[in-house]
Scaffold this active site. Structure first.
Site, PDB file in Angstrom:
ATOM      1  N   PHE A  25      44.822  -3.039  39.910  1.00 58.45           N
ATOM      2  CA  PHE A  25      46.011  -3.605  39.278  1.00 58.45           C
ATOM      3  C   PHE A  25      47.064  -3.811  40.373  1.00 58.45           C
ATOM      4  O   PHE A  25      47.313  -2.926  41.181  1.00 58.45           O
ATOM      5  CB  PHE A  25      46.543  -2.619  38.218  1.00 58.45           C
ATOM      6  N   ALA A  59      46.669   2.605  37.423  1.00 56.73           N
ATOM      7  CA  ALA A  59      47.288   3.897  37.712  1.00 56.73           C
ATOM      8  C   ALA A  59      46.920   4.955  36.676  1.00 56.73           C
ATOM      9  O   ALA A  59      46.831   6.144  37.002  1.00 56.73           O
ATOM     10  CB  ALA A  59      48.802   3.735  37.786  1.00 56.73           C
ATOM     11  N   PHE A  60      46.714   4.528  35.444  1.00 52.85           N
ATOM     12  CA  PHE A  60      46.392   5.495  34.397  1.00 52.85           C
ATOM     13  C   PHE A  60      45.083   6.232  34.709  1.00 52.85           C
ATOM     14  O   PHE A  60      44.906   7.389  34.296  1.00 52.85           O
ATOM     15  CB  PHE A  60      46.293   4.775  33.040  1.00 52.85           C
ATOM     16  N   ALA A  83      50.654   0.611  42.085  1.00 56.04           N
ATOM     17  CA  ALA A  83      51.976   0.053  41.806  1.00 56.04           C
ATOM     18  C   ALA A  83      52.118  -0.170  40.306  1.00 56.04           C
ATOM     19  O   ALA A  83      51.303  -0.873  39.717  1.00 56.04           O
ATOM     20  CB  ALA A  83      52.157  -1.270  42.554  1.00 56.04           C
ATOM     21  N   VAL A  84      53.116   0.466  39.728  1.00 58.64           N
ATOM     22  CA  VAL A  84      53.433   0.226  38.321  1.00 58.64           C
ATOM     23  C   VAL A  84      54.779  -0.485  38.301  1.00 58.64           C
ATOM     24  O   VAL A  84      55.773   0.037  38.812  1.00 58.64           O
ATOM     25  CB  VAL A  84      53.487   1.538  37.507  1.00 58.64           C
ATOM     26  N   HIS A  91      54.379  -0.732  28.477  1.00 55.42           N
ATOM     27  CA  HIS A  91      53.988   0.684  28.540  1.00 55.42           C
ATOM     28  C   HIS A  91      54.124   1.276  29.939  1.00 55.42           C
ATOM     29  O   HIS A  91      53.459   2.233  30.305  1.00 55.42           O
ATOM     30  CB  HIS A  91      52.611   0.926  27.905  1.00 55.42           C
ATOM     31  N   ARG A 130      58.757  -2.117  49.218  1.00 58.69           N
ATOM     32  CA  ARG A 130      58.200  -0.795  49.533  1.00 58.69           C
ATOM     33  C   ARG A 130      56.755  -0.874  50.040  1.00 58.69           C
ATOM     34  O   ARG A 130      56.118   0.160  50.241  1.00 58.69           O
ATOM     35  CB  ARG A 130      58.262   0.102  48.285  1.00 58.69           C
TER      36      ARG A 130
HETATM   37  N1  INI Z   1      48.305  -0.230  35.808  1.00 63.37           N
HETATM   38  C1  INI Z   1      48.898  -0.212  37.021  1.00 63.37           C
HETATM   39  O1  INI Z   1      48.358   0.382  37.971  1.00 63.37           O
HETATM   40  N2  INI Z   1      50.096  -0.831  37.211  1.00 63.37           N
HETATM   41  C2  INI Z   1      50.730  -1.488  36.183  1.00 63.37           C
HETATM   42  O2  INI Z   1      51.838  -2.057  36.423  1.00 63.37           O
HETATM   43  C3  INI Z   1      50.116  -1.528  34.919  1.00 63.37           C
HETATM   44  N3  INI Z   1      50.716  -2.263  33.847  1.00 63.37           N
HETATM   45  O3  INI Z   1      51.606  -3.053  34.102  1.00 63.37           O
HETATM   46  O4  INI Z   1      50.310  -2.131  32.704  1.00 63.37           O
HETATM   47  C4  INI Z   1      48.876  -0.866  34.739  1.00 63.37           C
HETATM   48  N4  INI Z   1      48.264  -0.855  33.557  1.00 63.37           N
HETATM   49  C5  INI Z   1      46.875  -0.533  33.402  1.00 63.37           C
HETATM   50  C6  INI Z   1      46.634   0.943  33.199  1.00 63.37           C
HETATM   51  O5  INI Z   1      46.855   1.664  34.396  1.00 63.37           O
HETATM   52  C7  INI Z   1      45.189   1.186  32.770  1.00 63.37           C
HETATM   53  O6  INI Z   1      44.313   0.730  33.772  1.00 63.37           O
HETATM   54  C8  INI Z   1      44.839   0.469  31.475  1.00 63.37           C
HETATM   55  O7  INI Z   1      45.798   0.780  30.472  1.00 63.37           O
HETATM   56  C9  INI Z   1      43.437   0.884  30.977  1.00 63.37           C
HETATM   57  O8  INI Z   1      43.345   2.279  30.790  1.00 63.37           O
END
Ligand code: INI
Length: 156
Positions: A25, A59-60, A83-84, A91, A130
């Site tokens: 992501f 990131a999740f 990066a989020v 979310h 960053r």
């Molecule tokens: N994951 C990220 O690493 N960065 C983000 O900005 C992001 N956004 O924008 O939603 C993001 N979402 C995905 C999340 O990490 C999971 O992979 C997904 O929800 C499936 O579990």
């Protein structure tokens, strides 16, 4: 009078193994963090074959993947890079909070330094700043922090 004991880490990565966990992501940002971290480690004497890069969706997913890596115990430290970006998701808070809490938990429960190179920004511009421009490179900072921490922990 006896002198004060000072314990500090030497920034020499020779002989250490690092696992970089990097999200797909926002990969155009994250790739710069990965590049910065690898460059830092190699410039501090890490062998390229002692660096493993694990690509994950977002990131999740960082905590569970880092937990598995820490459990296996085949590296000295983990560097989590991602990066989020708030603008791109409703979310944001869930993803950013769960990732940061989870990484701290993995680090503590496995006694393994986990570099926190997860950008959490309001917009893309701040993320770019960053990731190797105006505000430095958080991948470099995360690599530097775990190297120093590993070397400190060896002496405790
Ligand atoms: N994951 C990220 O690493 N960065 C983000 O900005 C992001 N956004 O924008 O939603 C993001 N979402 C995905 C999340 O990490 C999971 O992979 C997904 O929800 C499936 O579990």
């Amino acid at each position: 009078m006896p002198d004060i004991n000072i314990i500090e880490g030497k920034l020499n990565a020779a002989g250490l193994k690092f696992t970089i966990v990097a999200t797909r992501f926002n990969d155009f940002i994250v790739d710069r963090l990965v590049g910065g971290a690898v460059d830092y480690l190699v410039r501090h004497n890490c062998n390229r074959e002692d660096i493993t890069i694990v690509r994950i969706p977002g990131a999740f997913e960082m905590p569970v993947v880092c937990q598995k890596i820490a459990e296996r115990g085949q590296c000295d430290a983990i560097i989590a890079l991602g990066a989020v970006i708030r603008g791109s998701t409703p979310h944001f808070d869930f993803v950013a909070n769960e990732a940061s809490k989870g990484l701290a938990q993995v680090s503590l429960s496995h006694n393994m330094p986990v570099g926190f190179g997860l950008l959490t920004t309001d917009n893309l511009e701040q993320a770019i700043e960053r990731a190797g421009s105006k505000a430095g490179n958080k991948g470099v900072e995360a690599a530097a922090a775990v190297l120093e921490t590993v070397r400190v922990m060896e002496q405790l």
